[in-house]
Design a protein around this motif. Structure first.
Motif, PDB file in Angstrom:
ATOM      1  N   LEU A 221       0.828  -1.453  -0.166  1.00 38.41           N
ATOM      2  CA  LEU A 221      -0.030   0.041   0.053  1.00 38.41           C
ATOM      3  C   LEU A 221       1.037   1.271  -0.042  1.00 38.41           C
ATOM      4  O   LEU A 221       0.342   2.669  -0.169  1.00 38.41           O
ATOM      5  N   GLY A 222       2.195   1.165   0.266  1.00 36.04           N
ATOM      6  CA  GLY A 222       2.924   2.467   0.173  1.00 36.04           C
ATOM      7  C   GLY A 222       4.318   2.264   1.288  1.00 36.04           C
ATOM      8  O   GLY A 222       4.237   1.063   1.774  1.00 36.04           O
ATOM      9  N   GLY A 223       4.893   3.158   1.199  1.00 30.06           N
ATOM     10  CA  GLY A 223       6.183   2.842   2.170  1.00 30.06           C
ATOM     11  C   GLY A 223       7.179   2.127   1.704  1.00 30.06           C
ATOM     12  O   GLY A 223       8.098   1.705   2.595  1.00 30.06           O
ATOM     13  N   GLU A 224       7.340   1.570   0.593  1.00 25.59           N
ATOM     14  CA  GLU A 224       8.410   1.016  -0.104  1.00 25.59           C
ATOM     15  C   GLU A 224       9.598   1.874  -0.686  1.00 25.59           C
ATOM     16  O   GLU A 224       9.121   2.493  -1.655  1.00 25.59           O
ATOM     17  N   SER A 225      10.706   1.914  -0.215  1.00 25.59           N
ATOM     18  CA  SER A 225      11.821   2.767  -0.715  1.00 25.59           C
ATOM     19  C   SER A 225      12.100   2.145  -1.621  1.00 25.59           C
ATOM     20  O   SER A 225      12.857   2.867  -2.666  1.00 25.59           O
ATOM     21  N   PHE A 226      12.473   0.983  -2.063  1.00 27.04           N
ATOM     22  CA  PHE A 226      13.051   0.363  -3.164  1.00 27.04           C
ATOM     23  C   PHE A 226      12.435  -1.057  -3.161  1.00 27.04           C
ATOM     24  O   PHE A 226      12.200  -1.719  -2.204  1.00 27.04           O
ATOM     25  N   GLY A 227      12.066  -1.523  -4.262  1.00 24.09           N
ATOM     26  CA  GLY A 227      11.554  -2.990  -4.687  1.00 24.09           C
ATOM     27  C   GLY A 227      12.404  -4.127  -4.736  1.00 24.09           C
ATOM     28  O   GLY A 227      12.589  -4.630  -5.755  1.00 24.09           O
TER      29      GLY A 227
END
Length: 111
Positions: free
Chosen positions: A25-31
């Motif tokens: 849903l969000g809050g991912e700085s890098f995958g």
């Protein structure tokens, strides 16, 4: 859910997966998990959020879906499940794995 796994187990699981789904849903700085899936030639469906959008080119490297929209996620998964050719194309080897490594390297160089 398996919980914590070793690196060897992670690569075995990713390599054997039909698809990696990351409906964050969000809050991912890098995958990073996405680049690991690419390196394993595993197709990716991920939320269209900032950290993932930097890694996945929609329709090229994988499929990006609207976050928090389970209907769209479900439709996308059903489409991929019924289309072997598209699923293989979204999880192709070679260039995708090289790109994953470049993206990961660029991310860590920038920190």
């Amino acid at each position: 859910m398996r919980g914590r796994v070793t690196d060897d187990e992670k690569w075995e699981l990713l390599g054997g997966a039909d698809l990696l789904v990351a409906p964050s849903l969000g809050g991912e700085s890098f995958g990073m998990v996405l680049t690991e899936a690419f390196a394993s030639s595993t197709p990716v469906v991920a939320s269209d959020i900032a950290g993932y959008r930097d890694v996945v080119r929609n329709g090229v490297d994988g499929v990006l879906v609207t976050p928090a929209d389970p209907a769209v996620l479900g439709e996308t998964l059903l489409d991929l499940a019924s289309d072997d050719e598209r699923r293989r194309a979204d999880g192709g080897v070679g260039a995708r794995a090289r790109r994953a490594l470049r993206v990961a390297a660029g991310h860590y160089r920038g920190q």
